[in-house]
Write a protein that holds these residues in place. Structure first.
Motif, short mmCIF file in Angstrom:
data_model
loop_
_atom_site.label_atom_id
_atom_site.label_comp_id
_atom_site.label_asym_id
_atom_site.label_seq_id
_atom_site.Cartn_x
_atom_site.Cartn_y
_atom_site.Cartn_z
N ALA A 19 1.29 10.56 4.19
CA ALA A 19 1.22 9.11 3.96
C ALA A 19 0.08 8.78 3.00
N SER A 20 -1.03 9.49 3.14
CA SER A 20 -2.15 9.31 2.23
C SER A 20 -1.75 9.70 0.81
N ALA A 21 -1.03 10.81 0.67
CA ALA A 21 -0.62 11.27 -0.66
C ALA A 21 0.29 10.27 -1.35
N PHE A 22 1.10 9.56 -0.56
CA PHE A 22 2.01 8.56 -1.13
C PHE A 22 1.46 7.14 -1.04
N ARG A 23 0.23 7.02 -0.53
CA ARG A 23 -0.46 5.72 -0.41
C ARG A 23 0.34 4.73 0.44
N LYS A 24 0.84 5.20 1.57
CA LYS A 24 1.64 4.36 2.46
C LYS A 24 0.77 3.83 3.60
N PRO A 25 0.76 2.52 3.83
CA PRO A 25 0.03 1.98 4.99
C PRO A 25 0.51 2.64 6.28
N SER A 26 -0.43 3.00 7.14
CA SER A 26 -0.09 3.84 8.29
C SER A 26 -0.82 3.41 9.54
N LEU A 27 -0.20 3.73 10.67
CA LEU A 27 -0.85 3.69 11.98
C LEU A 27 -0.92 5.13 12.46
N VAL A 28 -2.15 5.63 12.65
CA VAL A 28 -2.36 7.03 13.01
C VAL A 28 -3.11 7.11 14.33
N ALA A 42 9.91 13.52 1.83
CA ALA A 42 10.73 12.56 1.09
C ALA A 42 10.87 11.25 1.86
N LEU A 43 10.98 11.33 3.18
CA LEU A 43 11.08 10.11 3.98
C LEU A 43 9.76 9.34 3.97
N VAL A 44 8.65 10.07 4.00
CA VAL A 44 7.35 9.40 3.89
C VAL A 44 7.25 8.70 2.55
N GLY A 45 7.63 9.42 1.49
CA GLY A 45 7.47 8.88 0.14
C GLY A 45 8.34 7.69 -0.16
N THR A 46 9.44 7.52 0.58
CA THR A 46 10.34 6.38 0.36
C THR A 46 10.22 5.32 1.44
N SER A 47 9.30 5.51 2.37
CA SER A 47 9.07 4.51 3.42
C SER A 47 8.15 3.42 2.90
N ASP A 48 7.95 2.39 3.72
CA ASP A 48 6.95 1.36 3.44
C ASP A 48 5.76 1.47 4.38
N LEU A 49 6.03 1.91 5.62
CA LEU A 49 5.01 2.01 6.66
C LEU A 49 5.25 3.29 7.44
N VAL A 50 4.17 3.87 7.97
CA VAL A 50 4.27 5.13 8.72
C VAL A 50 3.50 5.00 10.02
N PHE A 51 4.10 5.51 11.10
CA PHE A 51 3.48 5.53 12.43
C PHE A 51 3.55 6.97 12.92
N THR A 52 2.40 7.60 13.16
CA THR A 52 2.39 9.03 13.47
C THR A 52 1.15 9.41 14.26
N PRO A 53 1.23 10.45 15.09
CA PRO A 53 0.01 11.05 15.63
C PRO A 53 -0.75 11.75 14.51
N ASN A 101 -8.46 7.46 2.35
CA ASN A 101 -8.29 6.26 1.55
C ASN A 101 -6.90 5.65 1.74
N THR A 102 -6.48 5.52 2.99
CA THR A 102 -5.14 5.04 3.31
C THR A 102 -5.24 3.72 4.05
N PRO A 103 -4.59 2.66 3.57
CA PRO A 103 -4.65 1.38 4.29
C PRO A 103 -3.92 1.47 5.61
N GLY A 104 -4.28 0.60 6.53
CA GLY A 104 -3.60 0.58 7.82
C GLY A 104 -4.56 0.64 8.99
N GLU A 105 -4.09 1.24 10.08
CA GLU A 105 -4.83 1.26 11.34
C GLU A 105 -4.98 2.69 11.84
N ILE A 106 -6.16 2.99 12.37
CA ILE A 106 -6.39 4.28 13.03
C ILE A 106 -6.82 4.02 14.46
#
Length: 371
Positions: free
Chosen positions: A315-324, A296-307, A337-342
């Motif tokens: 984050a991919s399921a909710f299409r949230k830009p992420s740093l992984v 729920a927190l992922v789904g209501t966030s705007d950006l995600v930072f995670t290992p 298919n997730t925008p952001g940085e790896i």
């Protein structure tokens, strides 16, 4: 000296060859068309949470070919949470992998259900080393779909090409829809997680609390106010980045975005780390005793930072830009298919990954998607 491992492999091979001969249906065939509600499909995909999240797109695309529009799924008590509320999933059959009784109960259930087709979604596990053939035998389905099953012992009679372990995991999974008459390039492969209104409302309350921690004084420029969710935990210690480096990276981001709401989460056993990191970076520490709380927190966030962990696939399921933070050889398991940085780190241990490199990537994430 005899290698015990070779003896085990030989024994399993002999056992699976015998089991393969006992499985019903022709040795090699094609799926019949799904024309009646009695055409039932069971999808087998237990073990990892991230793998189950990625499998939701495969489940959806198979379900779309069936009169009932739903696929039953074998899951574990943990991975079953991924499927809650999913309109493409019928019955979830739960398997506790460390319980002999659970296996026994599930096999009895499978004998009663009489599935038309059983699909082995575990394309990264050779069938000889899994419980899947035994479950397929118990299910008695005449049609068994799997990848690379044209080898001895033959478990599947509807075979698709084996995953090469170089392309993305979902690219390998796409082949499993072909026997159902689906062109894999003509359908959407984005994973999905479905939240209830109550789950979203509780997460919104937590984001509002995080925002109150950084509310700018009246008349001040708000700056970046996108919601950043930070997950500390990883599935294995070797993929767990140190707290100090999370703090150093997030402090740089906080200096750039003093009004950005930050929520920090982690496994229940890491609550002390969650508290410390959140305190040091002006964020809110949130307990997520249930997997759905984290979703729920992922789904209501705007950006995600995670290992590299299930949160990256959420984050991919909710299409949230992420740093992984992803070990280089694990790129086939990157969020789809997730925008952001790896950060595809190549160091022997993740703790050797410098925070400066991650800080630069987080800066770019904020610049590109911070609004």
């Amino acid at each position: 000296m005899v290698d015990p491992r070779k003896i085990e492999i030989a024994w399993r091979t002999a056992w699976m060859r015998l089991l393969g001969r006992m499985l019903p249906g022709p040795r090699e065939t094609a799926l019949p068309p799904a024309t009646t509600a009695g055409y039932r499909v069971l999808f087998i995909r237990y073990e990892r949470i991230g793998d189950m999240i990625m499998a939701t797109s495969l489940i959806r695309n198979i379900a779309a070919t069936l009169p009932g529009g739903k696929v039953d799924v074998i899951a574990t008590p943990t991975t079953a949470a991924v499927l809650e509320g999913n309109p493409y999933v019928g019955t979830v059959l739960v398997l506790e992998r460390n319980s002999f009784r659970s296996y026994s109960d599930l096999m009895r259930r499978l004998r009663r259900e009489r599935y038309t087709v059983m699909v082995d979604g575990r394309i990264n596990n050779p069938p000889i080393f899994t419980s899947t053939p035994l479950l397929m035998y118990a299910g008695g389905a005449r049609f068994r779909v799997g990848a690379g099953g044209d080898k001895t012992p033959r478990i599947y009679n509807v075979c698709v090409p084996e995953w090469n372990r170089v392309d993305h995991y979902i690219e390998g999974s796409k082949r499993l829809v072909v026997p159902f008459g689906v062109d894999p390039e003509s359908v959407d492969w984005q994973p999905e997680i479905f939240l209830t209104d109550g789950e979203r409302d509780r997460a919104e309350d937590q984001w509002n609390e995080a925002r109150r921690l950084v509310t700018p004084p009246e008349g001040a420029t708000a700056g970046i106010t996108k919601r950043l969710l930070v997950n500390l935990s990883a599935s294995e210690p070797k993929r767990r980045w140190p707290d100090g480096k999370f703090i150093a990276t997030l402090q740089v981001a906080r200096a750039r975005a003093p009004n950005m709401p930050i929520i920090v989460i982690g496994l229940p056993a890491e609550s002390d780390s969650v508290d410390e990191v959140a305190t040091k970076v002006g964020g809110l520490a949130v307990r997520t005793p249930k997997l759905r709380d984290a979703f729920a927190l992922v789904g209501t966030s705007d950006l995600v930072f995670t290992p590299d962990t299930s949160i990256s696939h959420a984050a991919s399921a909710f299409r949230k830009p992420s740093l992984v933070l992803l070990k280089r050889e694990h790129k086939p398991y990157a969020p789809w298919n997730t925008p952001g940085e790896i950060i595809a780190w190549k160091e022997d241990e993740i703790h050797q990954l410098p925070h400066e490199r991650v800080s630069a990537a987080l800066e770019k994430l904020l610049a590109d998607f911070g609004g």
